[in-house]
Design an enzyme around this catalytic site. Structure first.
Site, PDB file in Angstrom:
ATOM      1  N   SER A   1       0.809  -1.215   0.000  1.00 49.96           N
ATOM      2  CA  SER A   1       0.000   0.000   0.000  1.00 49.96           C
ATOM      3  C   SER A   1       0.841   1.263   0.000  1.00 49.96           C
ATOM      4  O   SER A   1       0.351   2.318  -0.350  1.00 49.96           O
ATOM      5  CB  SER A   1      -0.934  -0.003   1.202  1.00 49.96           C
ATOM      6  OG  SER A   1      -0.227   0.303   2.371  1.00 49.96           O
TER       7      SER A   1
ATOM      8  N   LYS B   1       0.591   4.562   6.948  1.00 49.61           N
ATOM      9  CA  LYS B   1       0.013   5.330   5.843  1.00 49.61           C
ATOM     10  C   LYS B   1       0.450   6.785   5.953  1.00 49.61           C
ATOM     11  O   LYS B   1       1.051   7.192   6.930  1.00 49.61           O
ATOM     12  CB  LYS B   1      -1.522   5.282   5.891  1.00 49.61           C
ATOM     13  CG  LYS B   1      -2.123   3.914   5.941  1.00 49.61           C
ATOM     14  CD  LYS B   1      -2.434   3.366   4.582  1.00 49.61           C
ATOM     15  CE  LYS B   1      -3.110   2.023   4.718  1.00 49.61           C
ATOM     16  NZ  LYS B   1      -2.418   0.934   4.126  1.00 49.61           N
TER      17      LYS B   1
END
Lengths: 247, 183
Positions: A115, A168
């Site tokens: 990701s 993230k």
């Protein structure tokens, strides 16, 4: 009373010195002074033992143990148990220090998943792959006041599974107005929340899926890549200027 | 004059000699040992407080009558949230989802997948509402439903915000006792 107090303090000191096994000159000097004090202050006939030496007590105890059980624990104790005990104590200390540092100040994460590519390289699952991925340094000083900047890379507990942690990029902070990607909706980030997104938009489970997350889930800020050696570098901050309006 | 000077000189010389005789190395080693001991104790306290049991000071009207308005010190165990063995009715300490620097105490009224029925605004109307708690979240509410900011306002909270389960009041002395599960 005084004799008892002197005796116990002497014994405790002696015990401590022998336990930490550093009977340096300073220590033995103090010991001699304490012994002198004991012998001058307490008359010989009212002493608890002829010489207040913990070794006498130990020897007495171990001898009575030998007499009672027929097993010489002392030999055992000196021969094999001591180094083992010493090693255990050392490793316990190291573990205590390590856990405290990694909880409070800084820790390292080994990253898996795609990701956050291209910021972090991916690792394939399986044992050798575990070390092929990037290992990053996560600092925790930012948790003191929960001060973050837009564009920081943060590590946080997943809001849907508290045992998993995600890394993230922080897009918007509390109070910011933000356009949700791929839509024309404008969202105000609620108090105490933030918006996080992966750098790899196609393969990322992030705020676009579960909405803004509480800042309380944040575990730290990713500052550096520290492994593999050819990729050692600082993690850059990237701000999505065009989408976020701060108030 | 010269005698005074020589006296001072001899005193200084003596002082230097005495200074030289001080076992600096031993003192340094001993000081280092003591510092390590203090650090070790601090680390031990941290580890016990984070992974086994700690204490927290809770105050405010939201948990009346379980926890006093003026504040009670409660013992918090960290084991059951970590193992995921929290049950409905437990009092938990959690980071407020609205302000991460604040910790609040609330009672768990629903785990993931539970349907929770609650009064929307008990002071004004008797309308109730039912929600299903999503995966990985819990529903928390204060015992004093008239004066509590909880899941009725900010919705279900992620399990990861829970810091521990308050199981016992330890201060003030007249309030000492276990905090039971209550529905």
């Amino acid at each position: 009373m005084l004799s008892l107090a002197l005796f116990t303090s002497y014994c405790f000191y002696r015990q401590h010195r022998t336990d930490s096994s550093i009977a340096g000159p300073a220590g033995s000097q103090l010991l001699a002074i304490m012994r002198q004090a004991y012998e001058s202050l307490v008359p010989a006939d009212s002493r608890l033992l002829p010489t207040p030496d913990i070794y006498f007590v130990r020897r007495f105890l171990s001898q009575s143990a030998v007499r009672l059980t027929g097993v010489n624990l002392r030999k055992f104790d000196m021969g094999t148990l001591n180094p083992l005990w010493f090693f255990m104590k050392k490793s316990m200390t190291v573990a205590l220090f390590g856990i405290t540092i990694s909880d409070r100040y800084a820790t390292v994460y080994s990253l898996t998943g795609t990701s956050m590519s291209p910021t972090f390289t991916t690792s394939s699952p399986g044992f050798p792959g575990y070390l092929k991925g990037d290992i990053v340094l996560v600092e925790k000083f930012c948790l003191e006041k929960y001060k973050f900047s837009r564009g920081d890379v943060i590590a946080f507990k997943s809001p849907s599974d508290h045992k998993r942690e995600f890394v993230k990029r922080l897009i918007a902070l509390p109070g910011d107005w933000m356009q949700i990607p791929d839509t024309s909706d404008i969202l105000k980030i609620p108090e105490g929340h933030c918006w996080v997104e992966g750098d790899n938009k196609e393969f990322s489970l992030d705020s676009r899926h579960f909405g803004p997350i509480p800042l309380g889930l944040v575990q730290g800020r990713v500052t550096h890549i520290i492994w593999p050696p050819q990729r050692i570098s600082k993690v850059e901050r990237k701000v999505a200027m065009e989408r976020v309006r701060s108030t | 004059m010269s005698t005074a000077g020589s006296r001072i000189a001899s005193f200084l010389g003596g002082a230097a000699a005495r200074f030289g005789k001080v076992p600096w190395r031993e003192i340094r080693e001993e000081a280092f040992d003591r510092a390590v001991l203090v650090l070790k104790a601090a680390c031990f306290v941290h580890v016990v407080n984070t992974y086994v049991v700690g204490i927290a000071f809770v105050r405010g009207p939201s948990m009346l009558p379980t926890i006093n308005l003026t504040g009670d010190v409660v013992a918090v165990e960290r084991v059951s949230p970590r193992w995921g063995s929290l049950a409905v009715g437990d009092v938990v300490i959690l980071l407020s989802p609205e302000n991460p620097r604040k910790t609040v105490a609330k009672r768990v009224l629903g785990l993931e997948g539970d349907a929770v029925t609650f009064l929307v605004d008990p002071a004004r109307e008797s309308a109730s509402q039912t929600v299903v708690v999503p995966g990985g979240h819990v529903w928390v509410q204060g015992d004093n439903i008239y004066s509590s900011r909880d899941s009725r306002q900010f919705g279900p909270v992620p399990y990861g915000l829970i810091q521990g389960r308050a199981f016992c009041k330890v201060w003030p002395p007249e309030a000492v006792g276990l905090i039971g599960q209550k529905l």
